[in-house]
Design a protein around this motif. Structure first.
Motif, PDB file in Angstrom:
ATOM      1  N   ASP A 122      -9.011   6.323   2.676  1.00 31.85           N
ATOM      2  CA  ASP A 122      -8.350   5.055   1.891  1.00 31.85           C
ATOM      3  C   ASP A 122      -8.443   4.910   0.526  1.00 31.85           C
ATOM      4  O   ASP A 122      -8.010   5.183  -0.449  1.00 31.85           O
ATOM      5  CB  ASP A 122      -8.447   3.537   2.783  1.00 31.85           C
ATOM      6  CG  ASP A 122      -8.263   3.343   3.386  1.00 31.85           C
ATOM      7  OD1 ASP A 122      -7.354   4.052   4.285  1.00 31.85           O
ATOM      8  OD2 ASP A 122      -8.094   2.490   4.688  1.00 31.85           O
ATOM      9  N   ARG A 153       1.172   3.304  -3.172  1.00 29.40           N
ATOM     10  CA  ARG A 153       1.187   5.254  -3.598  1.00 29.40           C
ATOM     11  C   ARG A 153       2.305   5.759  -4.205  1.00 29.40           C
ATOM     12  O   ARG A 153       1.824   7.152  -4.651  1.00 29.40           O
ATOM     13  CB  ARG A 153       0.263   5.191  -2.192  1.00 29.40           C
ATOM     14  CG  ARG A 153      -0.991   4.709  -1.883  1.00 29.40           C
ATOM     15  CD  ARG A 153      -1.447   5.283  -0.502  1.00 29.40           C
ATOM     16  NE  ARG A 153      -2.986   4.792  -0.218  1.00 29.40           N
ATOM     17  CZ  ARG A 153      -3.177   3.826   0.112  1.00 29.40           C
ATOM     18  NH1 ARG A 153      -2.490   2.652   0.474  1.00 29.40           N
ATOM     19  NH2 ARG A 153      -4.312   3.683   0.543  1.00 29.40           N
ATOM     20  N   VAL A 202      -1.308  10.415   4.403  1.00 27.34           N
ATOM     21  CA  VAL A 202      -2.108   8.528   4.149  1.00 27.34           C
ATOM     22  C   VAL A 202      -1.498   8.386   5.315  1.00 27.34           C
ATOM     23  O   VAL A 202      -2.991   7.796   6.202  1.00 27.34           O
ATOM     24  CB  VAL A 202      -1.645   8.066   3.042  1.00 27.34           C
ATOM     25  CG1 VAL A 202      -2.456   7.170   2.446  1.00 27.34           C
ATOM     26  CG2 VAL A 202      -1.951  10.020   1.636  1.00 27.34           C
ATOM     27  N   PHE A 203      -0.279   8.029   5.694  1.00 26.18           N
ATOM     28  CA  PHE A 203      -0.202   6.647   6.691  1.00 26.18           C
ATOM     29  C   PHE A 203      -0.246   7.269   8.124  1.00 26.18           C
ATOM     30  O   PHE A 203       0.497   6.682   8.992  1.00 26.18           O
ATOM     31  CB  PHE A 203       0.576   5.731   6.049  1.00 26.18           C
ATOM     32  CG  PHE A 203       0.586   5.026   5.152  1.00 26.18           C
ATOM     33  CD1 PHE A 203      -0.166   3.732   5.458  1.00 26.18           C
ATOM     34  CD2 PHE A 203       0.650   5.227   3.545  1.00 26.18           C
ATOM     35  CE1 PHE A 203      -0.342   3.426   4.738  1.00 26.18           C
ATOM     36  CE2 PHE A 203       0.444   4.672   2.512  1.00 26.18           C
ATOM     37  CZ  PHE A 203      -0.154   3.769   3.187  1.00 26.18           C
ATOM     38  N   THR A 259      -4.848   1.501   5.122  1.00 26.05           N
ATOM     39  CA  THR A 259      -3.473   2.642   5.269  1.00 26.05           C
ATOM     40  C   THR A 259      -3.539   2.155   6.992  1.00 26.05           C
ATOM     41  O   THR A 259      -2.196   2.431   7.014  1.00 26.05           O
ATOM     42  CB  THR A 259      -4.144   3.803   5.713  1.00 26.05           C
ATOM     43  OG1 THR A 259      -5.503   4.081   5.546  1.00 26.05           O
ATOM     44  CG2 THR A 259      -3.953   4.536   4.355  1.00 26.05           C
ATOM     45  N   SER A 286      -7.351   8.055  -1.782  1.00 22.17           N
ATOM     46  CA  SER A 286      -6.251   8.212  -1.303  1.00 22.17           C
ATOM     47  C   SER A 286      -5.041   7.288  -2.739  1.00 22.17           C
ATOM     48  O   SER A 286      -4.240   7.818  -2.998  1.00 22.17           O
ATOM     49  CB  SER A 286      -4.895   7.640   0.314  1.00 22.17           C
ATOM     50  OG  SER A 286      -5.714   6.344   0.617  1.00 22.17           O
ATOM     51  N   SER A 319       0.741  -1.567   0.176  1.00 22.48           N
ATOM     52  CA  SER A 319       0.110   0.113   0.253  1.00 22.48           C
ATOM     53  C   SER A 319       1.332   1.388   0.391  1.00 22.48           C
ATOM     54  O   SER A 319       1.129   2.030  -0.802  1.00 22.48           O
ATOM     55  CB  SER A 319      -1.055  -0.006   0.975  1.00 22.48           C
ATOM     56  OG  SER A 319      -1.832  -1.125   1.360  1.00 22.48           O
ATOM     57  N   VAL A 320       2.317   1.124   1.025  1.00 22.11           N
ATOM     58  CA  VAL A 320       2.729   2.855   0.549  1.00 22.11           C
ATOM     59  C   VAL A 320       3.663   2.459  -0.293  1.00 22.11           C
ATOM     60  O   VAL A 320       3.626   3.175  -1.048  1.00 22.11           O
ATOM     61  CB  VAL A 320       3.789   2.277   2.295  1.00 22.11           C
ATOM     62  CG1 VAL A 320       4.738   3.433   1.725  1.00 22.11           C
ATOM     63  CG2 VAL A 320       3.215   1.983   3.418  1.00 22.11           C
TER      64      VAL A 320
END
Length: 305
Positions: free
Chosen positions: A102, A25, A130-131, A304, A105, A21-22
């Motif tokens: 989520d 993005r 986001v995180f 996230t 983003s 996910s990181v």
């Protein structure tokens, strides 16, 4: 004889979705994000894990740094890309769409905005906004001072806000507009298309020079409506209209369209909708290299948390 599970491997596997996910993005491509996650596993395997107090934060910092390195290298290729460069779409699970933050983003529209940031700004924005990493944690990940990270975070946040004002689109409304758009496009219903489109709507098409697409954005409701009204009447990438199938699926946290024919995925379409429920932007990905993640059917959980 079975061996007991490796606890370090279990820790990594537990956080794998977060790492993807990181990376996704930051990079905007599934293939590069997967490579960054694999590289993170290699670093994790060779690290002195006795010194790691928080494995989740440690792994996230590693993958963010690796993704940043990859993005810097990828930028040169993207600058010479034939026509608009769009992110690689991915199929997402319902849990992504259930969380508004989520879903926004990871939306195609947001990823396009993130493309306008510098690689460092993008990485800092993703980690901070986001995180919710602290400035100190981000400083370690991107190898900058905390003061520099604060400045970069502020600059990136202001840029994104200017490009993408915040408002919430109801998921059922997004689905309804997408369904109506599909019916009007495949039925050649020009009037309904004009009703659905904002007057200043923009169509972005990414063929990557491999399939015929518009090399420049198509702007204005009449031009965009005419483009899509022809879908049901012309052969597209060698697929006859009667052999083309469209499916409404979740793409990047929102309802989107996948067009298939002749045994392959030929395009995806994602609509960006404003607070009034009108389509303001359409992102059409037809580059075969960017359709692999959708074609293989892998569903990603891009939460996230």
């Amino acid at each position: 004889m079975t061996h007991p599970p490796d606890p370090d491997e279990q820790v990594f596997h537990r956080h794998r979705n977060l790492l993807f996910s990181v990376a996704y993005r930051i990079l905007g491509t599934a293939a590069d994000a997967e490579d960054a996650v694999q590289d993170a596993w290699i670093r994790w395997s060779s690290a002195d894990r006795a010194q790691v107090a928080d494995p989740k934060a440690y792994l996230a910092r590693i993958v963010a740094n690796l993704a940043l390195e990859r993005l810097r290298s990828a930028r040169r290729h993207r600058e010479t890309y034939p026509g608009p460069w769009l992110p690689e779409p991915v199929l997402t699970a319902g849990d992504t769409a259930d969380a508004v933050t989520d879903a926004e983003s990871v939306s195609m529209a947001m990823l396009v905005v993130l493309e306008t940031l510098s690689p460092l700004e993008r990485a800092v924005f993703v980690l901070r906004e986001v995180f919710e990493f602290s400035h100190a944690e981000i400083a370690v990940a991107v190898e900058r001072s905390e003061a520099a990270v604060r400045q970069t975070a502020h600059r990136a946040r202001e840029h994104v806000r200017a490009q993408r004002p915040r408002f919430t689109v109801d998921r059922s409304q997004q689905r309804s507009v997408t369904e109506r758009f599909l019916a009007a496009a495949t039925g050649g219903d020009l009037n309904t298309l004009l009703e659905l489109l904002s007057p200043d709507v923009t169509l972005w098409t990414d063929g990557g020079g491999k399939v015929r697409q518009a090399r420049r954005p198509v702007r204005g409701a009449e031009s965009v409506a005419a483009w899509f009204a022809a879908i049901g009447t012309v052969t597209y990438q060698g697929v006859e209209p009667h052999d083309m199938h469209a499916a409404l699926v979740e793409i990047n946290g929102r309802p989107g369209l996948v067009f298939s024919g002749a045994g392959r995925v030929v395009a995806t379409i994602c609509l960006d909708i404003d607070a009034a429920g009108r389509v303001t932007a359409i992102h059409n990905v037809a580059n075969p290299d960017k359709l692999r993640a959708v074609a293989d059917g892998t569903t990603h959980h891009l939460r996230t948390g």
